[in-house]
Structures are given as C-alpha cells and as structure tokens.
Scaffold this motif. Structure first.
Motif, short mmCIF file in Angstrom:
data_model
loop_
_atom_site.label_atom_id
_atom_site.label_comp_id
_atom_site.label_asym_id
_atom_site.label_seq_id
_atom_site.Cartn_x
_atom_site.Cartn_y
_atom_site.Cartn_z
N ARG A 90 0.85 -1.19 0.00
CA ARG A 90 0.00 0.00 0.00
C ARG A 90 0.88 1.24 0.00
N GLU A 91 0.50 2.22 -0.83
CA GLU A 91 1.19 3.50 -0.87
C GLU A 91 0.22 4.60 -0.44
N VAL A 92 0.72 5.55 0.33
CA VAL A 92 -0.05 6.73 0.71
C VAL A 92 0.74 7.95 0.24
N ASN A 93 0.15 8.71 -0.66
CA ASN A 93 0.84 9.85 -1.28
C ASN A 93 2.20 9.45 -1.85
N GLY A 94 2.26 8.26 -2.43
CA GLY A 94 3.48 7.81 -3.10
C GLY A 94 4.47 7.09 -2.22
N ASP A 95 4.25 7.06 -0.91
CA ASP A 95 5.16 6.40 0.01
C ASP A 95 4.58 5.05 0.46
N THR A 96 5.39 3.99 0.40
CA THR A 96 4.96 2.67 0.85
C THR A 96 4.85 2.66 2.36
N VAL A 97 3.75 2.15 2.88
CA VAL A 97 3.53 2.11 4.33
C VAL A 97 3.53 0.66 4.80
N SER A 98 3.89 0.46 6.05
CA SER A 98 3.90 -0.89 6.61
C SER A 98 2.47 -1.31 6.93
N LEU A 99 2.22 -2.62 6.80
CA LEU A 99 0.89 -3.16 7.04
C LEU A 99 0.97 -4.30 8.04
N SER A 100 0.01 -4.36 8.93
CA SER A 100 -0.08 -5.50 9.83
C SER A 100 -0.58 -6.71 9.05
N ALA A 101 -0.47 -7.89 9.64
CA ALA A 101 -0.94 -9.10 8.98
C ALA A 101 -2.44 -9.00 8.69
N GLU A 102 -3.18 -8.42 9.62
CA GLU A 102 -4.63 -8.26 9.44
C GLU A 102 -4.93 -7.29 8.30
N GLU A 103 -4.17 -6.20 8.22
CA GLU A 103 -4.37 -5.23 7.14
C GLU A 103 -4.03 -5.82 5.78
N ARG A 104 -2.96 -6.61 5.73
CA ARG A 104 -2.58 -7.25 4.46
C ARG A 104 -3.67 -8.22 4.01
N GLU A 105 -4.20 -8.97 4.95
CA GLU A 105 -5.24 -9.95 4.64
C GLU A 105 -6.50 -9.25 4.14
N SER A 106 -6.88 -8.16 4.81
CA SER A 106 -8.07 -7.40 4.41
C SER A 106 -7.90 -6.78 3.04
N MET A 107 -6.73 -6.20 2.79
CA MET A 107 -6.46 -5.57 1.51
C MET A 107 -6.47 -6.61 0.38
N ASN A 108 -5.84 -7.73 0.62
CA ASN A 108 -5.80 -8.79 -0.39
C ASN A 108 -7.21 -9.27 -0.73
N THR A 109 -8.04 -9.46 0.29
CA THR A 109 -9.40 -9.93 0.08
C THR A 109 -10.21 -8.92 -0.70
N THR A 110 -10.11 -7.64 -0.33
CA THR A 110 -10.90 -6.60 -0.98
C THR A 110 -10.53 -6.43 -2.45
N VAL A 111 -9.25 -6.26 -2.72
CA VAL A 111 -8.80 -6.03 -4.10
C VAL A 111 -9.08 -7.25 -4.97
N ASN A 112 -8.76 -8.42 -4.44
CA ASN A 112 -8.95 -9.64 -5.21
C ASN A 112 -10.42 -9.93 -5.46
N SER A 113 -11.27 -9.70 -4.47
CA SER A 113 -12.69 -10.00 -4.60
C SER A 113 -13.35 -9.13 -5.66
N VAL A 114 -13.10 -7.83 -5.63
CA VAL A 114 -13.69 -6.93 -6.62
C VAL A 114 -13.22 -7.30 -8.02
N SER A 115 -11.93 -7.58 -8.16
CA SER A 115 -11.37 -7.94 -9.46
C SER A 115 -11.97 -9.24 -9.97
N TYR A 116 -12.12 -10.21 -9.07
CA TYR A 116 -12.67 -11.52 -9.41
C TYR A 116 -14.09 -11.40 -9.95
N PHE A 117 -14.95 -10.70 -9.22
CA PHE A 117 -16.34 -10.57 -9.62
C PHE A 117 -16.49 -9.72 -10.89
N ALA A 118 -15.67 -8.70 -11.03
CA ALA A 118 -15.79 -7.80 -12.19
C ALA A 118 -15.56 -8.52 -13.50
#
Length: 256
Positions: A90-118
């Motif tokens: 994840r980048e915020v204003n162009g800078d990569t930010v650290s993610l917790s395991a829970e945040e990584r899991e949530s991000m992966n699920t969200t991005v992948n799910s929308v892409s999958y269904f689309a």
C-alpha cells in the motif's frame, strides 16, 4: 424476459441437443463461457473501472497480473493498493507504508474480490477451482447449465471454503446468474447472495455486466442452487446493486 437474456436464433444444427447438454463437462462449459465473455482479449489487457468510490486498474499478461485500487482517504491523501503475482503493498501519497498481517489480509481480500467478480467468469479456469455440473435449469424459458464451483485450500485464497453456483446459457454460454455462500469456514457469520446480470454491454469484445444482488429468507448456504427457481418469489429481496462505472478495456500494449 429481460433484454440481456435474449439470444440470437441459430440454425437447428448449432443448438445443443439434450444429449449434447448431458455430455458436456463442467470444465468445458467454463472454457466456452470464458471465451464467450472475451477471455482471449483479457489474457493481455488493461481493464479500468470505478466501483463504489474507488478506481481499479487490472492488468493481465498471459498469467501475470497486477491489480491496483486507488482511493482518497478521509485526510485527502491518495491511497494505492497493489496486488500482483508476487507482491502486495500500500502507498499513501506515493510512500509505501507498513501493514499489519490483518491489514494485508483485508487488503488482499478486498482487491482480489472486486477484481474476481468484475471479470467473471474469467478466473474460473484457475488451478484451485473445482467445478461440477449440477444439471440444466430453465430460467425464464431459457435453459442454463448450472455449475457449482468450490476451491482447493491451496491457492484458493482466504475464503477458499466459500461455495458458488453459476448459470450459463446453454447456447451463448453467457453467465446471467450466480449465487454464492460465504463465511463457511471462518469467524464470519455464514450468509448467501444471488446476482442477476443487467446493463450488459460489450466493450472491446469483453462482456461486462452490472448485477442486482438478492437474498431470500427460504434459502440456506447449503441450498443456493435453488435461487434461480425463485426469481419471481415474494421472498426474494434486492439488497444492493453491483455497478461498474467508466469501464475501459485496452490491449496491454496500448494500456501501459
């Protein structure tokens, strides 16, 4: 019958007979459906669209992929979430930010799910997919192959225990309906939904659809294959709509 369910009148020799319908496998149905939805275009493509306040950019290059979700947070910062074959960040204003395991899991699920269904049914040929024919249903006077899809634990993602049922027109192989049961293996409370395609359009030979999202109090996660038979039932309730805006499809060369 709504407009998207109308199919062209082919000659008698090209229409599948009852024996043909009985013989065709679930994998063959899926491959024909992917082709009918523009899978050969998607193999090397860039697809962009807006969905619920976020901008998505999906890149496919013969098995390689890169999905980007772009949003603006409450502070007005630009957030880019990137998922590819071998990275997630994840980048915020162009800078990569650290993610917790829970945040990584949530991000992966969200991005992948929308892409999958689309892009359905494009991803149904993935190695983790287990497909099984459940028969032929007649929905609004049109016959559909009913195909169940489950996933292997390896490669099936966080929600690999979810169950899907798809309905493919037996002549055009268009996917006009799908049902899914979620929360079957985790802490989430189990539930189910049924989607009906509408506003179907073809963009650069890729079939894109929006969906009406339903639930039904008489259906359970183990009986979602009964959804299509209940389209006219009073217990079927529309809960939301899944709409893709500003969809654009380009070849990989033109879309980089």
């Amino acid at each position: 019958m709504t407009a998207f369910l109308v199919v062209g009148c082919g000659s008698e020799s090209t229409s599948p007979t009852s024996n043909d319908r009985d013989a065709i496998s679930a994998d063959s149905i899926i491959q024909k459906a992917i082709a009918a939805h523009g899978g050969s275009v998607l193999d090397t493509s860039v697809v962009t669209f807006d969905f619920r306040g976020a901008q998505f950019r999906l890149v496919h290059d013969e098995g390689r992929f890169r999905y980007v979700r772009r949003t603006t947070d409450s502070l007005g910062q630009t957030v880019r979430e990137v998922l590819s074959n071998d990275s997630l960040y994840r980048e915020v204003n162009g800078d990569t930010v650290s993610l917790s395991a829970e945040e990584r899991e949530s991000m992966n699920t969200t991005v992948n799910s929308v892409s999958y269904f689309a892009l359905l049914p494009y991803k149904l040929s993935d190695p983790a997919v287990n497909a099984q024919r459940l028969g032929v249903d007649t929905v609004r006077s049109t016959p559909y192959y009913r195909v169940e899809v489950t996933f292997a634990s390896e490669g099936g993602g966080q929600d690999w225990e979810d169950r899907f049922v798809y309905w493919f027109d037996t002549e055009s192989y268009h996917m006009d309906f799908l049902a899914y049961a979620y929360g079957l293996g985790g802490d989430e409370e189990p539930g189910h939904r049924f989607r009906e395609a509408y506003n179907v359009r073809e963009i650069e030979n890729v079939r894109i659809a929006d969906y009406k999202n339903y639930t039904d109090t008489t259906i359970t996660p183990s009986t979602i294959e009964n959804y299509a038979r209940r389209l006219s039932a009073s217990t079927l309730q529309e809960v939301s709509r899944v709409e893709l805006d500003s969809v654009r499809v380009t070849t990989l060369r033109d879309g980089r």
